[in-house]
Scaffold this active site. Structure first.
Site, short mmCIF file in Angstrom:
data_model
loop_
_atom_site.label_atom_id
_atom_site.label_comp_id
_atom_site.label_asym_id
_atom_site.label_seq_id
_atom_site.Cartn_x
_atom_site.Cartn_y
_atom_site.Cartn_z
N THR A 86 0.11 0.19 -1.50
CA THR A 86 -1.12 -0.25 -2.15
C THR A 86 -0.92 -1.63 -2.78
OG1 THR A 86 -0.55 0.67 -4.32
CG2 THR A 86 -1.61 2.18 -2.73
N HIS A 88 -0.91 -2.39 -5.72
CA HIS A 88 -0.29 -2.25 -7.04
C HIS A 88 0.89 -3.21 -7.21
CE1 HIS A 88 0.87 -0.09 -10.69
NE2 HIS A 88 2.10 -0.01 -10.22
N LEU A 113 13.93 -14.65 -15.73
CA LEU A 113 13.33 -13.63 -14.88
C LEU A 113 14.38 -12.98 -13.99
CD1 LEU A 113 10.58 -12.40 -14.09
CD2 LEU A 113 10.41 -14.17 -12.35
N ARG A 127 20.53 -6.86 -4.43
CA ARG A 127 20.40 -7.91 -5.45
C ARG A 127 20.75 -7.40 -6.85
NH1 ARG A 127 17.68 -8.59 -1.12
NH2 ARG A 127 17.15 -10.67 -0.35
#
EC number: 2.5.1.78
Length: 164
Positions: A86, A88, A113, A127
């Protein structure tokens, strides 16, 4: 011409790591990587606070609250948003990044970040200490580097509140 850069130096710094619990198989290693990198660069263990929030969406408000306390020199935000079926993903990833950037700008404090935005869990794991390193550690080192740059080239009293 003057040219400046910073080094990731942590002595005397107080850092908050704000981490999302959602996707904890990825976010715990990101937070651990951030803390390890900070300690490795000289931040005293007792000068690091880790705040856990439910998900990535809550990262910006927790960072803002932490920075409003004026206890921290920088914030490191870590989390993982993995694409689903979706839209989202796009909303959470984009608005979380925007909220973190706004907190950094509003408080004039580095907010780095360490938010992974990947298509698959495997990409996120790669990662978070896997073959692509640890982006939590990278974000922590970036925070220290920016703080050092500010100390060297951009002391807070060199400009007014409008950035001039």
């Amino acid at each position: 011409m003057a040219e400046f850069s910073g080094e990731p130096r942590g002595e005397g710094r107080r850092i908050v790591v704000v981490a999302s619990r959602f996707n904890e198989g990825v976010t715990v290693p990101l937070a651990e990587g951030a803390v390890s990198a900070l300690v490795g660069k000289g931040v005293a263990f007792d000068n690091i606070d880790v705040l856990w929030v439910p998900g990535a969406w809550e990262l910006p408000v927790a960072v803002r609250r932490a920075l409003s306390s004026e206890r921290y020199d920088a914030a490191v935000a870590v989390g993982a948003v993995i694409r689903g079926d979706t839209p989202h993903f796009d909303i959470v990833a984009g608005e979380t990044a925007r909220g973190l950037m706004e907190a950094s700008r509003d408080f004039d404090v580095p907010v780095t970040l360490g938010l992974l935005t990947t298509d698959t869990l495997e990409q996120a794991e790669a990662r978070a200490g896997g073959v692509h390193g640890n982006k939590g550690a990278d974000a922590a080192l970036a925070a220290l580097e920016v703080l050092d740059l500010f100390d060297r080239a951009l002391p807070a009293n060199d400009y007014d509140e409008d950035g001039e």
